[in-house]
Design a protein around this motif. Structure first.
Motif, PDB file in Angstrom:
ATOM      1  N   THR A  25       0.825  -1.203   0.000  1.00 33.75           N
ATOM      2  CA  THR A  25       0.000   0.000   0.000  1.00 33.75           C
ATOM      3  C   THR A  25       0.860   1.254   0.000  1.00 33.75           C
ATOM      4  O   THR A  25       1.826   1.356   0.753  1.00 33.75           O
ATOM      5  N   PHE A  26       0.483   2.207  -0.838  1.00 37.44           N
ATOM      6  CA  PHE A  26       1.144   3.507  -0.891  1.00 37.44           C
ATOM      7  C   PHE A  26       0.102   4.588  -0.601  1.00 37.44           C
ATOM      8  O   PHE A  26      -1.075   4.435  -0.911  1.00 37.44           O
ATOM      9  N   GLY A  27       0.554   5.712  -0.021  1.00 34.59           N
ATOM     10  CA  GLY A  27      -0.332   6.860   0.080  1.00 34.59           C
ATOM     11  C   GLY A  27      -0.956   7.086   1.438  1.00 34.59           C
ATOM     12  O   GLY A  27      -0.413   6.709   2.475  1.00 34.59           O
ATOM     13  N   VAL A  66      -0.921  11.139  -5.956  1.00 37.12           N
ATOM     14  CA  VAL A  66      -1.115  12.543  -5.596  1.00 37.12           C
ATOM     15  C   VAL A  66       0.208  13.299  -5.588  1.00 37.12           C
ATOM     16  O   VAL A  66       0.282  14.457  -5.995  1.00 37.12           O
ATOM     17  N   LYS A  67       1.283  12.629  -5.128  1.00 40.96           N
ATOM     18  CA  LYS A  67       2.599  13.268  -5.077  1.00 40.96           C
ATOM     19  C   LYS A  67       3.524  12.600  -6.093  1.00 40.96           C
ATOM     20  O   LYS A  67       3.592  11.373  -6.169  1.00 40.96           O
ATOM     21  N   GLU A  68       4.240  13.412  -6.842  1.00 38.27           N
ATOM     22  CA  GLU A  68       5.093  12.878  -7.907  1.00 38.27           C
ATOM     23  C   GLU A  68       6.186  11.942  -7.387  1.00 38.27           C
ATOM     24  O   GLU A  68       6.437  10.901  -8.006  1.00 38.27           O
ATOM     25  N   PRO A  69       6.864  12.246  -6.261  1.00 37.91           N
ATOM     26  CA  PRO A  69       7.880  11.307  -5.770  1.00 37.91           C
ATOM     27  C   PRO A  69       7.300   9.924  -5.457  1.00 37.91           C
ATOM     28  O   PRO A  69       7.948   8.906  -5.725  1.00 37.91           O
ATOM     29  N   THR A  70       6.087   9.892  -4.898  1.00 45.18           N
ATOM     30  CA  THR A  70       5.441   8.608  -4.617  1.00 45.18           C
ATOM     31  C   THR A  70       5.108   7.886  -5.911  1.00 45.18           C
ATOM     32  O   THR A  70       5.325   6.675  -6.046  1.00 45.18           O
ATOM     33  N   ARG A  73       8.185   6.355  -7.344  1.00 48.59           N
ATOM     34  CA  ARG A  73       8.593   5.169  -6.587  1.00 48.59           C
ATOM     35  C   ARG A  73       7.743   3.955  -6.980  1.00 48.59           C
ATOM     36  O   ARG A  73       8.253   2.835  -7.111  1.00 48.59           O
ATOM     37  N   ILE A  74       6.454   4.178  -7.187  1.00 48.79           N
ATOM     38  CA  ILE A  74       5.566   3.088  -7.597  1.00 48.79           C
ATOM     39  C   ILE A  74       5.934   2.594  -8.995  1.00 48.79           C
ATOM     40  O   ILE A  74       6.002   1.383  -9.243  1.00 48.79           O
ATOM     41  N   ILE A  75       6.171   3.523  -9.908  1.00 47.08           N
ATOM     42  CA  ILE A  75       6.529   3.143 -11.276  1.00 47.08           C
ATOM     43  C   ILE A  75       7.818   2.328 -11.282  1.00 47.08           C
ATOM     44  O   ILE A  75       7.947   1.320 -11.997  1.00 47.08           O
TER      45      ILE A  75
END
Length: 249
Positions: A25-27, A66-70, A73-75
């Motif tokens: 889970t992210f976010g 929502v946040k580009e760094p996150t 990281r997911i990509i």
């Protein structure tokens, strides 16, 4: 490879053998609550959450955009998973925000599921395990997700969503793309879910959404009415409210 588009007609298909799934889970706290709904959804088809990708029959990434760094990281994580043989399902907000980036990073994805359709995993997962790929379901199923909620194990804290979406149209924010307009769960659904969690032994009930202050604008209610109602639930517990604009309360 043929891509299949999945439409909102599904039924849970319980598997005879346990399905070992890895869930990451992210976010925000709302995404964490959605992961608890995913766990509850898969429990109905004999799903068993494992802590290692190596032990999993299927991998589910509950994403944030929502946040580009996150997002980056997911990509990066999806690019790593693309070289493996275990089928990967991408769920959460990122499919509604950066679908093309997901396809590029993970061209052989098993399924891409939007945040309002995670309950469909009860049918999607068995299909994936039979070899189906390229399933896409981004549209809302149109039913409350709370019926599928299952609190986290080995904890006295659970996080329960009461609505999703927002009232704003901020040009710098992707929440509207991912979650849409405000959709509030009924007070009865919330009461039943909170009561079930309290009776299951949870001591801290965290109430969450993108913006708690918007609760009820679409169902002729409000946050004060909802919290007054759940405060009547018997038991030793406390509530914690988070993520809201005070001017809307």
């Amino acid at each position: 490879m043929m891509r299949l588009r999945y439409f909102p007609m599904f039924r849970a298909v319980r598997c005879q053998m346990a399905i070992n799934f890895y869930l990451e889970t992210f976010g925000c706290s709302l995404n964490s609550a959605d992961s608890d709904i995913i766990v509850g959804t898969l429990a109905r088809i004999n799903g068993n959450r494992v802590e290692s990708i190596d032990a999993a029959d299927i991998i589910i990434m509950n994403t944030c955009g929502v946040k580009e760094p996150t997002e980056d990281r997911i990509i990066s994580k999806l690019e790593q998973l693309s070289s493996g043989k275990t089928p990967v399902i991408v769920a959460g907000c990122l499919p509604k925000i950066s679908f093309a980036r997901i396809e590029t990073a993970l061209p052989d994805y098993a399924a891409i599921i939007g945040p309002q359709s995670i309950q469909s995993l009860s049918e999607v997962v068995p299909r994936v395990l039979k070899g189906e790929v390229g399933i896409v379901h981004l549209d809302s199923i149109g039913e409350s997700k709370l019926a599928w909620f299952e609190g986290p194990p080995n904890s006295v804290i659970c996080t329960i969503p009461i609505c999703e979406g927002c009232l704003g149209n901020c040009t710098y924010c992707a929440v509207k793309f991912a979650r849409g307009a405000v959709k509030s769960y009924s007070k009865r659904d919330i009461f039943d879910t909170v009561e079930r969690c309290v009776h299951s032994g949870y001591k801290e009930i965290r109430i969450t959404s993108q913006d708690l202050g918007t609760y009820g604008v679409d169902i002729d209610s409000n946050l004060v009415e909802m919290t007054t109602m759940i405060d009547k639930i018997d038991g030793e517990h406390r509530f914690r409210l988070g993520m809201f604009n005070p001017n809307l309360v």
